[in-house]
Scaffold this motif. Structure first.
Motif, PDB file in Angstrom:
ATOM      1  N   THR A  60      -8.748  -3.044  -3.056  1.00 31.22           N
ATOM      2  CA  THR A  60      -9.505  -1.945  -3.656  1.00 31.22           C
ATOM      3  C   THR A  60      -9.027  -0.627  -3.066  1.00 31.22           C
ATOM      4  N   HIS A 103      -1.007   2.771  -3.859  1.00 33.93           N
ATOM      5  CA  HIS A 103      -0.590   1.665  -4.726  1.00 33.93           C
ATOM      6  C   HIS A 103       0.730   1.071  -4.237  1.00 33.93           C
ATOM      7  N   LYS A 107       1.348  -2.816  -3.162  1.00 37.22           N
ATOM      8  CA  LYS A 107       2.462  -3.610  -3.699  1.00 37.22           C
ATOM      9  C   LYS A 107       3.299  -4.199  -2.562  1.00 37.22           C
ATOM     10  N   THR A 112      -0.378  -7.411  -7.037  1.00 37.97           N
ATOM     11  CA  THR A 112       0.133  -6.912  -8.315  1.00 37.97           C
ATOM     12  C   THR A 112      -0.947  -6.171  -9.082  1.00 37.97           C
ATOM     13  N   GLU A 113      -2.172  -6.248  -8.568  1.00 32.24           N
ATOM     14  CA  GLU A 113      -3.304  -5.590  -9.216  1.00 32.24           C
ATOM     15  C   GLU A 113      -4.269  -5.077  -8.150  1.00 32.24           C
ATOM     16  N   VAL A 114      -4.753  -3.848  -8.331  1.00 28.50           N
ATOM     17  CA  VAL A 114      -5.765  -3.282  -7.436  1.00 28.50           C
ATOM     18  C   VAL A 114      -6.886  -2.684  -8.270  1.00 28.50           C
ATOM     19  N   THR A 115      -8.065  -2.627  -7.676  1.00 31.68           N
ATOM     20  CA  THR A 115      -9.207  -1.960  -8.309  1.00 31.68           C
ATOM     21  C   THR A 115      -9.326  -0.595  -7.673  1.00 31.68           C
TER      22      THR A 115
END
Length: 124
Positions: A60, A103, A107, A112-115
């Motif tokens: 997050t 970000h 990575k 590969t995905e963050v909130t």
């Protein structure tokens, strides 16, 4: 009797005046309690290892406390505990000046995905 009480009082008065005078030059954000109780501190290298070992489940990006336009990276372990990214070899929370930089670190950890959390919106 009066003189013995006066010395500590003068000392405390001088101490607080000095503190107030220099407070404008201090950044207290690294010393303030973090947003989440029980949060641990982890640097990039340790966070990469935790991710490789399967111990992290989510990342997050949140607004940094006491910093305008700055961000912090928080991660959630599979057991529900949370960590925040720190400056290398330190317990000081890493503050990012742009979303791109936070970000990029997420990575580097392996996510590969963050909130991304947004603070309270202000309407002009």
């Amino acid at each position: 009797m009066q003189e013995s009480l006066l010395r500590p009082t003068l000392f405390l008065l001088f101490f607080y005046m000095n503190l107030l005078f220099h407070a404008s030059a201090l950044s207290l954000a690294p010393f303030l309690p973090q947003r989440f109780e029980g949060v641990m501190a982890v640097d990039l290298s340790a966070m990469r290892k935790l991710y490789r070992d399967g111990a992290l489940k989510a990342a997050t990006v949140a607004p940094a406390p006491m910093e305008n336009g700055a961000w912090v990276l928080m991660v959630v372990h599979t057991d529900g505990t949370q960590d925040y990214m720190t400056v290398a070899r330190s317990d000081r929370q890493k503050i990012y000046k742009s979303l791109e930089s936070v970000h990029a670190d997420a990575k580097r950890v392996g996510f590969t995905e963050v909130t991304t959390q947004v603070g309270a919106l202000q309407v002009a």
